[in-house]
Design an enzyme around this catalytic site. Structure first.
Site, PDB file in Angstrom:
ATOM      1  N   THR A   1       4.997 -10.112 -11.738  1.00 39.07           N
ATOM      2  CA  THR A   1       5.691  -9.409 -10.616  1.00 39.07           C
ATOM      3  C   THR A   1       6.887  -9.051 -11.106  1.00 39.07           C
ATOM      4  OG1 THR A   1       6.397  -9.564  -8.073  1.00 39.07           O
ATOM      5  CG2 THR A   1       6.828 -11.450  -9.539  1.00 39.07           C
TER       6      THR A   1
ATOM      7  N   HIS B   1      11.527  -7.298  -2.748  1.00 38.29           N
ATOM      8  CA  HIS B   1      11.201  -8.343  -3.468  1.00 38.29           C
ATOM      9  C   HIS B   1      11.692  -9.720  -2.591  1.00 38.29           C
ATOM     10  CE1 HIS B   1       9.309  -9.919  -7.213  1.00 38.29           C
ATOM     11  NE2 HIS B   1       9.985 -10.825  -6.592  1.00 38.29           N
ATOM     12  N   ASP B   2      10.717 -10.404  -2.218  1.00 40.00           N
ATOM     13  CA  ASP B   2      10.973 -11.656  -1.415  1.00 40.00           C
ATOM     14  C   ASP B   2      11.551 -11.549  -0.260  1.00 40.00           C
ATOM     15  OD1 ASP B   2       9.483 -12.781  -3.431  1.00 40.00           O
ATOM     16  OD2 ASP B   2      11.404 -14.043  -4.192  1.00 40.00           O
TER      17      ASP B   2
ATOM     18  N   GLU C   1       5.222   2.435  -7.651  1.00 40.56           N
ATOM     19  CA  GLU C   1       6.082   2.055  -8.556  1.00 40.56           C
ATOM     20  C   GLU C   1       5.674   1.451  -9.976  1.00 40.56           C
ATOM     21  OE1 GLU C   1       7.667  -1.167  -6.128  1.00 40.56           O
ATOM     22  OE2 GLU C   1       6.106  -2.589  -6.715  1.00 40.56           O
TER      23      GLU C   1
ATOM     24  N   ARG D   1     -14.109 -10.142  -5.409  1.00 37.76           N
ATOM     25  CA  ARG D   1     -15.307 -10.125  -5.420  1.00 37.76           C
ATOM     26  C   ARG D   1     -16.083  -9.040  -5.894  1.00 37.76           C
ATOM     27  NH1 ARG D   1     -17.387 -13.616  -1.270  1.00 37.76           N
ATOM     28  NH2 ARG D   1     -19.591 -12.647  -1.565  1.00 37.76           N
TER      29      ARG D   1
ATOM     30  N   ARG E   1      -0.739  -1.518 -12.222  1.00 30.87           N
ATOM     31  CA  ARG E   1      -0.531  -1.868 -13.660  1.00 30.87           C
ATOM     32  C   ARG E   1      -1.528  -1.619 -14.624  1.00 30.87           C
ATOM     33  NH1 ARG E   1       3.571  -5.688 -13.643  1.00 30.87           N
ATOM     34  NH2 ARG E   1       4.260  -6.360 -11.663  1.00 30.87           N
TER      35      ARG E   1
ATOM     36  N   HIS F   1      -4.902  -5.159  -9.687  1.00 24.19           N
ATOM     37  CA  HIS F   1      -4.842  -5.199  -8.183  1.00 24.19           C
ATOM     38  C   HIS F   1      -5.115  -3.777  -7.759  1.00 24.19           C
ATOM     39  CE1 HIS F   1      -0.415  -4.692  -9.332  1.00 24.19           C
ATOM     40  NE2 HIS F   1      -0.270  -5.884  -9.374  1.00 24.19           N
TER      41      HIS F   1
ATOM     42  N   ASN G   1       3.637  -2.761   0.839  1.00 28.41           N
ATOM     43  CA  ASN G   1       3.276  -2.867  -0.501  1.00 28.41           C
ATOM     44  C   ASN G   1       1.694  -3.544  -0.425  1.00 28.41           C
ATOM     45  OD1 ASN G   1       2.118  -3.762  -2.971  1.00 28.41           O
ATOM     46  ND2 ASN G   1       4.342  -3.620  -3.755  1.00 28.41           N
TER      47      ASN G   1
ATOM     48  N   HIS H   1       1.433  -0.423  -6.901  1.00 26.00           N
ATOM     49  CA  HIS H   1       2.115  -0.783  -7.956  1.00 26.00           C
ATOM     50  C   HIS H   1       0.842  -0.829  -9.189  1.00 26.00           C
ATOM     51  CE1 HIS H   1       5.364  -2.958 -11.124  1.00 26.00           C
ATOM     52  NE2 HIS H   1       4.225  -2.305 -11.671  1.00 26.00           N
TER      53      HIS H   1
END
Length: 239
Positions: A100, A190-191, A70, A18, A45, A50, A7, A43
């Protein structure tokens, strides 16, 4: 073999700080593949904090492994993925302002909505994956939507791993078996990290893919992205 999808959201976060093109998200994705990643996950959004919509279109012809997008299936998101046609779309129940992903779908309460989305994805030749927890009945409901896979939300595993790895992984083993019996492929994300991934993989009877971003990119600050991908892939080679 369990595939590693990287990801790259955090790379885009750094770039956006920047307002220029450093680091180059597209080059980073291509390099991840060159270093052994089996897929690239993004992902996008609505606020584009991002990954941007333009990134998704730019990445599509460059990603030669599996491209996984996703997101929450808003009308705009579905328009995007139908235009891009990635290999896989992972449907997550995030609110637009979520930092998240923090929970899986309550599939029963959203089954008509999800079934309609899955049908649209299939018509476009896109594999559909639904982000869920480990509740067995919820996984069975995910199968009824026509989805191809579920992605298991692994934060509870990561949170409890240090206390008792065996207890932490047990619900995911049961969920994996249940999903397989329903004809679903199994992804996870996830994690997951270098600390807990090897044990997770070794104990999961069915695991097609892991999607890892935050921990992997953080490790790359110290190890470099090539060494980091090799380290994560090594965790997925042992059983």
């Amino acid at each position: 073999m369990t595939n590693l999808s990287v990801n790259i959201n955090k790379v885009a976060t750094l770039r956006n700080a920047r307002g220029e093109n450093n680091p180059d998200v597209c080059k980073f994705a291509v390099d991840c593949e060159r270093f052994g990643a089996n897929g690239i996950t993004v992902h996008p959004r609505p606020d584009e904090r991002h990954i941007r919509r333009s990134d998704v279109f730019a990445l599509r012809p460059l990603v030669k492994t599996e491209f996984n997008i996703e997101g929450y299936p808003t009308e705009e998101f579905i328009e995007l993925v139908l235009a891009v046609k990635p290999a896989q779309v992972t449907l997550v129940p995030d609110a637009p302002d979520s930092i998240t992903s923090n929970a899986g779908w309550d599939v029963a309460s959203n089954i008509e909505f999800l079934s309609t989305i899955v049908e649209k994805l299939h018509e476009a030749g896109i594999r559909a994956s639904i982000f869920v927890g480990t509740d067995i009945e919820n996984i069975r409901m995910a199968a009824k939507t026509g989805a191809d896979r579920v992605e298991l939300f692994t934060k509870p595993y990561a949170d409890n791993y240090a206390v008792s790895p065996e207890k932490a992984v047990a619900p995911f083993v049961e969920a994996s078996i249940a999903a397989h019996k329903c004809g679903l492929g199994v992804n996870a994300g996830h994690d997951l990290s270098l600390e807990n991934l090897e044990f997770f993989h070794a104990n999961m009877p069915y695991l097609d893919e892991v999607s890892i971003g935050h921990a992997l990119i953080s490790d790359a600050l110290y190890l470099g992205i090539e060494n980091t991908i090799r380290a994560y892939k090594k965790c997925l080679c042992k059983k």
